[in-house]
Design a protein around this motif. Sequence first.
Motif, mmCIF file in Angstrom:
data_model
loop_
_atom_site.group_PDB
_atom_site.id
_atom_site.type_symbol
_atom_site.label_atom_id
_atom_site.label_comp_id
_atom_site.label_asym_id
_atom_site.label_seq_id
_atom_site.Cartn_x
_atom_site.Cartn_y
_atom_site.Cartn_z
ATOM 1 N N ILE A 122 0.813 -1.280 -0.057
ATOM 2 C CA ILE A 122 0.020 0.016 -0.017
ATOM 3 C C ILE A 122 0.697 1.255 0.035
ATOM 4 C CG2 ILE A 122 -1.676 1.054 1.333
ATOM 5 C CD1 ILE A 122 -2.414 -1.520 2.336
ATOM 6 N N PRO A 123 0.748 2.230 -0.724
ATOM 7 C CA PRO A 123 1.316 3.364 -0.727
ATOM 8 C C PRO A 123 1.525 4.111 0.365
ATOM 9 C CG PRO A 123 0.035 3.409 -2.690
ATOM 10 C CD PRO A 123 -0.270 2.291 -1.855
ATOM 11 N N ALA A 124 2.849 4.455 0.842
ATOM 12 C CA ALA A 124 2.925 5.339 2.272
ATOM 13 C C ALA A 124 2.047 6.681 1.615
ATOM 14 C CB ALA A 124 4.375 5.571 2.528
ATOM 15 N N PRO A 125 1.380 7.379 2.768
ATOM 16 C CA PRO A 125 0.990 8.712 2.431
ATOM 17 C C PRO A 125 2.005 9.667 2.364
ATOM 18 C CG PRO A 125 0.776 7.958 4.713
ATOM 19 C CD PRO A 125 1.346 6.921 4.254
ATOM 20 N N PRO A 126 1.690 10.844 1.833
ATOM 21 C CA PRO A 126 2.673 11.765 1.868
ATOM 22 C C PRO A 126 2.971 12.191 3.179
ATOM 23 C CG PRO A 126 0.713 12.482 0.556
ATOM 24 C CD PRO A 126 0.404 10.907 1.152
ATOM 25 N N LEU A 127 4.283 12.759 3.325
ATOM 26 C CA LEU A 127 4.548 13.070 4.803
ATOM 27 C C LEU A 127 4.153 14.536 5.136
ATOM 28 C CD1 LEU A 127 8.321 12.715 4.803
ATOM 29 C CD2 LEU A 127 6.764 11.371 5.944
ATOM 30 N N ALA A 128 3.519 15.203 4.266
ATOM 31 C CA ALA A 128 2.799 16.459 4.582
ATOM 32 C C ALA A 128 1.453 16.065 5.341
ATOM 33 C CB ALA A 128 2.445 17.372 3.377
ATOM 34 N N ARG A 129 0.725 14.828 5.215
ATOM 35 C CA ARG A 129 -0.263 14.441 6.053
ATOM 36 C C ARG A 129 -0.005 13.906 7.283
ATOM 37 N NH1 ARG A 129 -3.730 10.318 2.906
ATOM 38 N NH2 ARG A 129 -4.576 10.376 4.831
ATOM 39 N N VAL A 130 1.198 14.047 7.711
ATOM 40 C CA VAL A 130 1.594 13.293 8.996
ATOM 41 C C VAL A 130 1.955 14.433 9.850
ATOM 42 C CG1 VAL A 130 3.251 11.825 10.383
ATOM 43 C CG2 VAL A 130 2.595 11.139 7.841
ATOM 44 N N PRO A 131 0.978 14.868 10.850
ATOM 45 C CA PRO A 131 1.304 15.813 11.881
ATOM 46 C C PRO A 131 2.725 15.569 12.590
ATOM 47 C CG PRO A 131 -0.309 14.408 12.739
ATOM 48 C CD PRO A 131 -0.136 13.910 11.494
ATOM 49 N N LEU A 132 3.021 16.796 12.790
ATOM 50 C CA LEU A 132 4.182 16.900 13.529
ATOM 51 C C LEU A 132 4.123 17.527 15.023
ATOM 52 C CD1 LEU A 132 6.801 18.883 10.919
ATOM 53 C CD2 LEU A 132 6.492 16.535 11.268
ATOM 54 N N GLN A 133 5.049 16.871 15.703
ATOM 55 C CA GLN A 133 4.957 17.250 17.298
ATOM 56 C C GLN A 133 5.395 18.702 17.374
ATOM 57 O OE1 GLN A 133 4.020 15.421 19.829
ATOM 58 N NE2 GLN A 133 4.437 17.340 21.290
ATOM 59 N N ARG A 134 4.722 19.350 18.022
ATOM 60 C CA ARG A 134 4.934 20.841 18.155
ATOM 61 C C ARG A 134 5.990 21.105 19.029
ATOM 62 N NH1 ARG A 134 1.290 24.623 16.483
ATOM 63 N NH2 ARG A 134 -0.941 23.712 16.189
ATOM 64 N N ASN A 135 7.110 21.847 18.923
ATOM 65 C CA ASN A 135 8.040 22.024 19.830
ATOM 66 C C ASN A 135 8.967 20.881 20.101
ATOM 67 O OD1 ASN A 135 7.445 24.916 20.096
ATOM 68 N ND2 ASN A 135 6.086 24.138 21.698
ATOM 69 N N PHE A 136 9.018 20.098 18.946
ATOM 70 C CA PHE A 136 10.030 18.877 18.889
ATOM 71 C C PHE A 136 11.166 19.283 19.634
ATOM 72 C CE2 PHE A 136 13.020 15.735 17.189
ATOM 73 C CZ PHE A 136 12.523 14.575 17.482
ATOM 74 N N ARG A 137 11.791 18.304 20.598
ATOM 75 C CA ARG A 137 13.060 18.439 21.062
ATOM 76 C C ARG A 137 13.846 17.047 21.007
ATOM 77 N NH1 ARG A 137 13.733 21.400 25.861
ATOM 78 N NH2 ARG A 137 15.773 20.736 25.701
ATOM 79 N N ALA A 138 14.842 17.329 19.987
ATOM 80 C CA ALA A 138 15.489 16.070 19.565
ATOM 81 C C ALA A 138 16.283 15.556 20.742
ATOM 82 C CB ALA A 138 16.250 16.452 18.525
ATOM 83 N N ASP A 139 16.782 16.375 21.589
ATOM 84 C CA ASP A 139 17.610 15.780 22.804
ATOM 85 C C ASP A 139 16.617 14.792 23.796
ATOM 86 O OD1 ASP A 139 16.397 18.126 23.379
ATOM 87 O OD2 ASP A 139 17.738 18.458 25.144
ATOM 88 N N GLN A 140 15.600 15.201 24.070
ATOM 89 C CA GLN A 140 14.674 14.769 24.748
ATOM 90 C C GLN A 140 14.012 13.364 24.189
ATOM 91 O OE1 GLN A 140 11.672 17.345 26.248
ATOM 92 N NE2 GLN A 140 12.968 18.531 27.611
ATOM 93 N N PHE A 141 14.030 13.336 22.720
ATOM 94 C CA PHE A 141 13.347 12.151 21.991
ATOM 95 C C PHE A 141 14.260 10.786 21.999
ATOM 96 C CE2 PHE A 141 12.414 9.631 18.328
ATOM 97 C CZ PHE A 141 11.114 9.358 18.306
ATOM 98 N N GLN A 142 15.724 11.282 22.277
ATOM 99 C CA GLN A 142 16.820 10.265 22.119
ATOM 100 C C GLN A 142 16.454 9.347 23.318
ATOM 101 O OE1 GLN A 142 20.758 11.388 22.357
ATOM 102 N NE2 GLN A 142 20.443 12.709 24.099
ATOM 103 N N GLY A 143 16.891 8.232 23.225
ATOM 104 C CA GLY A 143 16.882 7.096 24.210
ATOM 105 C C GLY A 143 16.147 5.876 23.789
#
Length: 160
Positions: free
Chosen positions: A28-49
């Motif tokens: 099944i084709p993947a949806p366009p990335l524009a349709r995937v909502p982003l996390q506001r104020n994404f903190r890359a350092d807190q996401f790691q682990g």
Amino acid sequence: MALRLLWLSLTLLGALQTQAQDSAPNLIPAPPLARVPLQRNFRADQFQGKWYVVGLAGNAVSQTEDGQFTMYTTNYELKEDGSYNVTSTLLRRNENCDYFVRTFVRTSRPGQFRLGNIRGRTKELPQELKENFSRFAKSLGLADDNIVYPVPIDTCIDDE
């Protein structure tokens, strides 16, 4: 002679890759990335682990015969360039652990990444591909003695 061997190797590998792509299931084709909502104020350092995969959906995912899919972990390691080294650890049915390593590379949108090393590289060649490679080489008139599978090593070839 060496140039002919290199050409033959590249031709054989290209044919195997084409055959492998042709045998891939229709996804099944993947949806366009524009349709995937982003996390506001994404903190890359807190996401790691280490994260536990408690739910999973995708065009290459399907339920197993017994309906059981064991939980696995994914570890996100933030690199200086803002990308992540991503390692997933899964328990296989034979009770061995498998590790899958990928790189997630930043895009122009904060919090959005793309898969970096899509194919990845490994020293291991699955038996099925070895058999396909041998059959194809033999169909070109080569003998068993003309087909070599080098022994994987770490020394020299992995030094950077």
